[in-house]
Enzyme design. Structure first.
Site, PDB file in Angstrom:
ATOM      1  N   LYS A 137      23.873  23.212   2.890  1.00 15.56           N
ATOM      2  CA  LYS A 137      24.691  24.089   2.045  1.00 15.56           C
ATOM      3  C   LYS A 137      24.667  23.653   0.579  1.00 15.56           C
ATOM      4  CE  LYS A 137      28.628  23.299   4.112  1.00 15.56           C
ATOM      5  NZ  LYS A 137      28.206  22.385   5.171  1.00 15.56           N
ATOM      6  N   ARG A 144      37.214  25.984   4.977  1.00 19.92           N
ATOM      7  CA  ARG A 144      36.843  25.290   6.206  1.00 19.92           C
ATOM      8  C   ARG A 144      37.844  25.536   7.323  1.00 19.92           C
ATOM      9  NH1 ARG A 144      33.613  20.971   3.612  1.00 19.92           N
ATOM     10  NH2 ARG A 144      32.699  19.596   5.165  1.00 19.92           N
ATOM     11  N   ARG A 178      20.420  10.931   5.513  1.00 19.08           N
ATOM     12  CA  ARG A 178      21.196  10.914   4.268  1.00 19.08           C
ATOM     13  C   ARG A 178      22.028   9.625   4.178  1.00 19.08           C
ATOM     14  NH1 ARG A 178      24.814  16.072   3.099  1.00 19.08           N
ATOM     15  NH2 ARG A 178      26.369  15.033   4.356  1.00 19.08           N
ATOM     16  N   ARG A 188      26.508   7.526   1.948  1.00 23.62           N
ATOM     17  CA  ARG A 188      27.820   8.160   1.937  1.00 23.62           C
ATOM     18  C   ARG A 188      28.696   7.537   3.003  1.00 23.62           C
ATOM     19  NH1 ARG A 188      28.070  14.660   1.602  1.00 23.62           N
ATOM     20  NH2 ARG A 188      29.628  14.258   3.199  1.00 23.62           N
ATOM     21  N   ARG A 202      32.718  14.909  12.505  1.00 19.30           N
ATOM     22  CA  ARG A 202      32.619  16.027  11.556  1.00 19.30           C
ATOM     23  C   ARG A 202      32.044  17.270  12.233  1.00 19.30           C
ATOM     24  NH1 ARG A 202      29.286  13.105   7.462  1.00 19.30           N
ATOM     25  NH2 ARG A 202      29.082  15.029   6.284  1.00 19.30           N
TER      26      ARG A 202
HETATM   27  P1  AMP Z   1      31.348  17.863   2.499  1.00 21.04           P
HETATM   28  O1  AMP Z   1      30.672  17.153   1.383  1.00 21.04           O
HETATM   29  O2  AMP Z   1      31.554  19.341   2.212  1.00 21.04           O
HETATM   30  O3  AMP Z   1      30.706  17.625   3.836  1.00 21.04           O
HETATM   31  O4  AMP Z   1      32.834  17.265   2.596  1.00 21.04           O
HETATM   32  C1  AMP Z   1      33.055  15.907   2.866  1.00 21.04           C
HETATM   33  C2  AMP Z   1      34.461  15.694   3.397  1.00 21.04           C
HETATM   34  O5  AMP Z   1      35.409  16.131   2.409  1.00 21.04           O
HETATM   35  C3  AMP Z   1      34.817  16.462   4.641  1.00 21.04           C
HETATM   36  O6  AMP Z   1      34.397  15.797   5.825  1.00 21.04           O
HETATM   37  C4  AMP Z   1      36.337  16.543   4.528  1.00 21.04           C
HETATM   38  O7  AMP Z   1      36.945  15.324   4.854  1.00 21.04           O
HETATM   39  C5  AMP Z   1      36.532  16.756   3.036  1.00 21.04           C
HETATM   40  N1  AMP Z   1      36.502  18.189   2.669  1.00 21.04           N
HETATM   41  C6  AMP Z   1      35.588  18.824   1.880  1.00 21.04           C
HETATM   42  N2  AMP Z   1      35.874  20.131   1.747  1.00 21.04           N
HETATM   43  C7  AMP Z   1      36.981  20.351   2.496  1.00 21.04           C
HETATM   44  C8  AMP Z   1      37.753  21.506   2.788  1.00 21.04           C
HETATM   45  N3  AMP Z   1      37.447  22.709   2.294  1.00 21.04           N
HETATM   46  N4  AMP Z   1      38.835  21.340   3.610  1.00 21.04           N
HETATM   47  C9  AMP Z   1      39.172  20.140   4.102  1.00 21.04           C
HETATM   48  N5  AMP Z   1      38.486  19.020   3.877  1.00 21.04           N
HETATM   49  C10 AMP Z   1      37.393  19.105   3.076  1.00 21.04           C
END
Ligand code: AMP
Length: 192
Positions: A18, A92, A131, A137, A148
């Protein structure tokens, strides 16, 4: 040229690409990418109050509470005269999606399109582990990756139906050459 408002959402499991695709499409269409994950990671890096609160949640692979995410989104939208955005990793949860609808309605806007990137689970795990090695990360270890993916299935997958019912959902395969996926996305959006 007149810049009309445009609201795009990139949906899909962690590791679907994404972020990569949203950045490429944003560049091509002159949109601003709003990635809640990137914004939260910046807070963690800078050690802000919000960063301290969310760091342990993110490390576990759980979702940050909706109110905190929505405060970020409101703030980001306030910065823009004309919202021309791609949301990456937001919404989400159903509550986030409904809150976004209300927020957009107040601005006289709606979600124009949702791009769902589909990738088989084994491929997702492989990509996330890669990654983890390359970027280090904190949430890219095997246990958190599993968590996740579970959270995605439970909390985020229902949004596919939410947007499909409205006829704004475009589903694409997120496997294969990165360039080809970008071209496919631009094509389904009618931008090519
Ligand atoms: P991502 O980089 O989008 O995979 O986000 C990394 C982490 O940030 C996720 O596993 C959540 O802990 C938190 N996070 C990111 N976006 C959201 C969202 N829209 N709602 C809740 N938690 C989020």
């Amino acid at each position: 040229m007149e810049q009309r408002p445009y609201v795009l959402i990139f949906l899909g499991p962690p590791g679907a690409g994404k972020g990569t695709q949203a950045a490429r499409v944003a560049e091509r269409l002159g949109l601003k990418k709003i990635s809640t994950g990137d914004i939260l990671r910046a807070h963690v890096r800078e050690g802000t109050e919000l960063g301290k609160k969310v760091a342990p949640i993110m490390e576990r692979g759980d979702l940050v509470p909706d109110e905190l995410i929505l405060a970020i989104i409101r703030e980001e939208l306030k910065k823009l005269d004309t919202p021309r955005v791609i949301f990456d990793g937001f919404p989400r949860t159903r509550a986030q999606a409904e809150a976004l609808d209300r927020l957009l309605e107040e601005l006289g806007l709606k979600v124009d399109a949702v791009v769902l990137l589909e990738v088989p689970t084994e491929e997702l795990v492989k990509r996330l582990l890669k990654r983890a090695r390359e970027e280090g990360r904190a949430d890219d270890n095997e246990e958190t990756i599993r968590r996740r993916l579970e959270v995605y299935q439970k909390e985020t997958e229902p949004l596919i139906d939410y947007y499909a019912r409205r006829g704004v959902l475009f589903t694409l395969q997120g496997t294969g050459p990165v360039d080809e996926i970008t071209e496919c996305i631009l094509k389904v959006l009618g931008a090519l």
